[in-house]
Design a protein around this motif. Structure first.
Motif, PDB file in Angstrom:
ATOM      1  N   LEU A  26       0.893  -1.163   0.050  1.00  0.00           N
ATOM      2  CA  LEU A  26       0.083  -0.113  -0.141  1.00  0.00           C
ATOM      3  C   LEU A  26       1.145   1.308   0.263  1.00  0.00           C
ATOM      4  O   LEU A  26       0.541   2.188  -0.752  1.00  0.00           O
ATOM      5  N   ALA A  27       1.772   1.290   0.890  1.00  0.00           N
ATOM      6  CA  ALA A  27       2.864   2.526   0.927  1.00  0.00           C
ATOM      7  C   ALA A  27       3.339   2.659  -0.551  1.00  0.00           C
ATOM      8  O   ALA A  27       3.313   4.021  -0.834  1.00  0.00           O
ATOM      9  N   GLU A  28       3.829   1.715  -1.121  1.00  0.00           N
ATOM     10  CA  GLU A  28       4.348   2.003  -2.532  1.00  0.00           C
ATOM     11  C   GLU A  28       3.401   2.431  -3.397  1.00  0.00           C
ATOM     12  O   GLU A  28       3.712   3.271  -4.319  1.00  0.00           O
ATOM     13  N   LYS A  29       2.099   2.033  -3.362  1.00  0.00           N
ATOM     14  CA  LYS A  29       1.248   2.507  -4.277  1.00  0.00           C
ATOM     15  C   LYS A  29       0.715   3.833  -4.023  1.00  0.00           C
ATOM     16  O   LYS A  29       0.224   4.648  -4.858  1.00  0.00           O
ATOM     17  N   CYS A  30       0.994   4.317  -2.693  1.00  0.00           N
ATOM     18  CA  CYS A  30       0.759   5.680  -2.439  1.00  0.00           C
ATOM     19  C   CYS A  30       1.732   6.550  -2.397  1.00  0.00           C
ATOM     20  O   CYS A  30       1.659   7.837  -2.038  1.00  0.00           O
ATOM     21  N   SER A  31       3.005   6.056  -2.551  1.00  0.00           N
ATOM     22  CA  SER A  31       4.385   7.030  -2.436  1.00  0.00           C
ATOM     23  C   SER A  31       4.568   7.514  -0.943  1.00  0.00           C
ATOM     24  O   SER A  31       4.832   8.452  -0.666  1.00  0.00           O
ATOM     25  N   LEU A  32       4.020   6.566   0.033  1.00  0.00           N
ATOM     26  CA  LEU A  32       4.313   6.875   1.402  1.00  0.00           C
ATOM     27  C   LEU A  32       5.264   5.667   2.048  1.00  0.00           C
ATOM     28  O   LEU A  32       5.484   4.762   1.505  1.00  0.00           O
ATOM     29  N   HIS A  33       5.877   5.963   3.135  1.00  0.00           N
ATOM     30  CA  HIS A  33       6.611   5.258   3.812  1.00  0.00           C
ATOM     31  C   HIS A  33       5.664   3.975   4.553  1.00  0.00           C
ATOM     32  O   HIS A  33       4.738   4.354   5.198  1.00  0.00           O
ATOM     33  N   PRO A  34       6.155   2.799   4.372  1.00  0.00           N
ATOM     34  CA  PRO A  34       5.561   1.862   5.157  1.00  0.00           C
ATOM     35  C   PRO A  34       5.098   1.999   6.528  1.00  0.00           C
ATOM     36  O   PRO A  34       4.049   1.859   7.381  1.00  0.00           O
ATOM     37  N   THR A  35       6.187   2.560   7.314  1.00  0.00           N
ATOM     38  CA  THR A  35       6.051   2.904   8.822  1.00  0.00           C
ATOM     39  C   THR A  35       4.986   3.835   9.076  1.00  0.00           C
ATOM     40  O   THR A  35       4.205   3.841   9.892  1.00  0.00           O
ATOM     41  N   TYR A  36       4.922   4.724   8.134  1.00  0.00           N
ATOM     42  CA  TYR A  36       3.850   5.961   8.257  1.00  0.00           C
ATOM     43  C   TYR A  36       2.246   5.193   8.009  1.00  0.00           C
ATOM     44  O   TYR A  36       1.502   5.517   8.762  1.00  0.00           O
ATOM     45  N   ILE A  37       2.321   4.193   7.054  1.00  0.00           N
ATOM     46  CA  ILE A  37       1.056   3.473   7.097  1.00  0.00           C
ATOM     47  C   ILE A  37       0.691   2.749   8.338  1.00  0.00           C
ATOM     48  O   ILE A  37      -0.428   2.946   8.803  1.00  0.00           O
ATOM     49  N   GLY A  38       1.750   1.950   8.938  1.00  0.00           N
ATOM     50  CA  GLY A  38       1.471   1.530  10.107  1.00  0.00           C
ATOM     51  C   GLY A  38       0.980   2.343  11.358  1.00  0.00           C
ATOM     52  O   GLY A  38       0.002   1.974  12.177  1.00  0.00           O
ATOM     53  N   GLN A  39       1.644   3.455  11.370  1.00  0.00           N
ATOM     54  CA  GLN A  39       1.253   4.461  12.485  1.00  0.00           C
ATOM     55  C   GLN A  39      -0.202   4.989  12.074  1.00  0.00           C
ATOM     56  O   GLN A  39      -0.850   5.169  13.062  1.00  0.00           O
ATOM     57  N   LEU A  40      -0.620   5.136  10.915  1.00  0.00           N
ATOM     58  CA  LEU A  40      -1.894   5.801  10.623  1.00  0.00           C
ATOM     59  C   LEU A  40      -2.972   4.641  11.127  1.00  0.00           C
ATOM     60  O   LEU A  40      -3.868   5.046  11.847  1.00  0.00           O
ATOM     61  N   GLU A  41      -2.540   3.160  10.568  1.00  0.00           N
ATOM     62  CA  GLU A  41      -3.662   2.201  11.149  1.00  0.00           C
ATOM     63  C   GLU A  41      -3.752   2.025  12.474  1.00  0.00           C
ATOM     64  O   GLU A  41      -4.642   1.585  12.947  1.00  0.00           O
ATOM     65  N   ARG A  42      -2.787   2.340  13.255  1.00  0.00           N
ATOM     66  CA  ARG A  42      -2.769   2.100  14.661  1.00  0.00           C
ATOM     67  C   ARG A  42      -3.275   3.393  15.450  1.00  0.00           C
ATOM     68  O   ARG A  42      -3.405   3.541  16.620  1.00  0.00           O
ATOM     69  N   GLY A  43      -3.678   4.492  14.446  1.00  0.00           N
ATOM     70  CA  GLY A  43      -4.041   5.737  15.108  1.00  0.00           C
ATOM     71  C   GLY A  43      -2.995   6.568  15.694  1.00  0.00           C
ATOM     72  O   GLY A  43      -3.378   7.629  16.543  1.00  0.00           O
ATOM     73  N   GLU A  44      -1.699   6.237  15.429  1.00  0.00           N
ATOM     74  CA  GLU A  44      -0.671   7.075  16.065  1.00  0.00           C
ATOM     75  C   GLU A  44      -0.441   8.527  15.324  1.00  0.00           C
ATOM     76  O   GLU A  44       0.194   9.348  15.982  1.00  0.00           O
ATOM     77  N   LYS A  45      -0.803   8.630  14.303  1.00  0.00           N
ATOM     78  CA  LYS A  45      -0.225   9.741  13.449  1.00  0.00           C
ATOM     79  C   LYS A  45      -1.762  10.196  12.745  1.00  0.00           C
ATOM     80  O   LYS A  45      -2.507   9.622  12.312  1.00  0.00           O
ATOM     81  N   ASN A  46      -1.767  11.436  12.613  1.00  0.00           N
ATOM     82  CA  ASN A  46      -2.811  12.259  12.005  1.00  0.00           C
ATOM     83  C   ASN A  46      -2.607  12.387  10.648  1.00  0.00           C
ATOM     84  O   ASN A  46      -1.656  13.238  10.389  1.00  0.00           O
ATOM     85  N   PRO A  47      -3.226  11.837   9.475  1.00  0.00           N
ATOM     86  CA  PRO A  47      -2.824  11.922   8.231  1.00  0.00           C
ATOM     87  C   PRO A  47      -3.226  13.493   7.886  1.00  0.00           C
ATOM     88  O   PRO A  47      -4.401  14.002   7.900  1.00  0.00           O
ATOM     89  N   THR A  48      -2.556  13.881   6.723  1.00  0.00           N
ATOM     90  CA  THR A  48      -3.018  15.119   5.758  1.00  0.00           C
ATOM     91  C   THR A  48      -4.032  14.838   4.947  1.00  0.00           C
ATOM     92  O   THR A  48      -4.218  13.738   4.510  1.00  0.00           O
TER      93      THR A  48
END
Length: 112
Positions: A26-48
């Motif tokens: 998913l991260a590759e498809k979105c041009s985002l970092h896999p760690t960021y995807i994990g943080q989003l999924e756990r509710g640790e980061k607020n996405p733009t």
């Protein structure tokens, strides 16, 4: 993080699993970092908003699917029964999710 962040993260995870994508894929498809995807999924980061759009595009879903039934009223999103069910089901494998879905469909047929 607040409830909406966790709810959106859980929805991202649920759609990702439904599409049988790893966090890395998913991260590759979105041009985002896999760690960021994990943080989003756990509710640790607020996405733009921009990153939410990238993720929706990567998941090939309309962006509104990540926000369905989230209200701006004083009611807590986690108290909404469909969201509580979604939290539980999102952690299951796609096969287990299908079983839960089929059970719900059967229950709905019985009530008629």
């Amino acid at each position: 993080m607040d409830n909406i962040t966790k709810l959106v993260g859980t929805r991202i995870r649920g759609f990702r699993k439904e599409k049988r994508l790893s966090q890395e894929e998913l991260a590759e498809k979105c041009s985002l970092h896999p760690t960021y995807i994990g943080q989003l999924e756990r509710g640790e980061k607020n996405p733009t908003i921009e990153n939410v759009m990238k993720i929706a595009n990567g998941l090939e879903i309309p962006i509104d699917q990540l926000f369905v039934n989230i209200t701006s009223s004083g009611a807590k999103a986690v108290d909404y029964i469909p969201d509580r069910i979604m939290y539980l089901v999102a952690e299951l494998s796609p096969k287990e999710q299908r079983i839960v879905y089929d059970l719900i469909i059967q229950a709905l047929k019985l009530r008629n």
